[in-house]
Design a protein around this motif. Structure first.
Motif, short mmCIF file in Angstrom:
data_model
loop_
_atom_site.label_atom_id
_atom_site.label_comp_id
_atom_site.label_asym_id
_atom_site.label_seq_id
_atom_site.Cartn_x
_atom_site.Cartn_y
_atom_site.Cartn_z
N GLU A 80 0.84 -1.20 0.00
CA GLU A 80 0.00 0.00 0.00
C GLU A 80 0.88 1.25 0.00
N ALA A 81 1.95 1.21 0.79
CA ALA A 81 2.88 2.36 0.82
C ALA A 81 3.51 2.59 -0.55
N LEU A 94 0.79 4.09 -2.93
CA LEU A 94 0.33 5.43 -2.53
C LEU A 94 1.47 6.40 -2.26
N ASP A 129 3.20 6.43 0.41
CA ASP A 129 2.75 6.84 1.73
C ASP A 129 3.85 6.57 2.76
N HIS A 161 10.49 8.87 -1.80
CA HIS A 161 9.46 9.81 -1.37
C HIS A 161 9.94 11.26 -1.57
#
Length: 215
Positions: free
Chosen positions: A32-33, A36, A38, A108
């Motif tokens: 999921e990270a 996204l 995230d 990121h």
């Protein structure tokens, strides 16, 4: 004495299954990270892996104490020795997922992958999480048929991995060299995670039957 021994065996089994459950939660969070981009989700993976490692020492200590103090034989001995090996496999599963989270942190606020590559990685992550769930259930039930099913499900993960490599090796792929390196490594992390769940299944088959499963 024998009742105490089997209570301790059950405790070892429960701790190993908990390590596997945490690895499954970690691979789901890492995926999921990844999709996204995230950062908090990536951080959760580190927390989950820390919990896995916190269980590793007590599992090893309990297994060694059972070997040293109880002198198990036959299936009981196989169960303890299998437990010793499983600790390493489950710890490595956590480490592989942490590598995925590290990639998310490193890139990121950008995404590590995009387009079809990201979709394939997402699917690999979902299958890996399902494999971890199967492996946890196998550890709790010692069901050899379910253990064999892990290997069959892992074939799906291997197929996704091959498709991912074919995608980035295609001259028409428009990604950068750093992106190709990232995607290649991520695919390998997921593929190796799946391999370790297969090993869990094979070790349980050995535990139950005394026979090595090589394919």
């Amino acid at each position: 004495m024998r009742m105490k021994f089997h209570e301790q065996l059950d405790e070892l089994t429960d701790r190993l299954a908990s390590m596997c459950r945490l690895a499954g939660e970690a691979v789901q969070a890492a995926t999921e990270a990844l999709v996204l981009a995230d950062l908090p989700l990536a951080g959760r993976v580190f927390d989950l892996n820390e919990q896995i490692e916190e269980l590793r020492g007590p599992c090893e200590d309990l297994a060694m104490a059972l070997l040293a103090l109880q002198g198990p034989v036959a299936r009981d001995l196989r169960q303890v020795v299998t437990g010793v090996h499983l600790v390493t496999d489950l710890s490595r599963m956590g480490g592989l997922v942490q590598h995925v989270a590290e990639s998310v942190r490193r890139r990121h606020p950008g995404h590590v992958a995009s387009g079809e590559a990201e979709e394939l990685l997402s699917r690999m992550g979902r299958v890996a999480a399902e494999l971890a769930g199967l492996a946890e259930w196998v550890l709790r039930t010692h069901d050899p048929e379910l253990a064999a099913e892990i290997g069959r499900r892992d074939d799906e993960l291997d197929d996704l991995h091959r498709r991912l490599l074919t995608l980035i090796e295609d001259p028409a792929w428009s990604g950068t060299i750093p992106a190709a390196v990232d995607v290649t490594l991520l695919g390998r992390f997921y593929e190796r995670f799946g391999d370790h769940t297969v090993v869990v299944g094979r070790r349980v088959i050995f535990l139950v039957t005394g026979e090595q499963m090589t394919s």
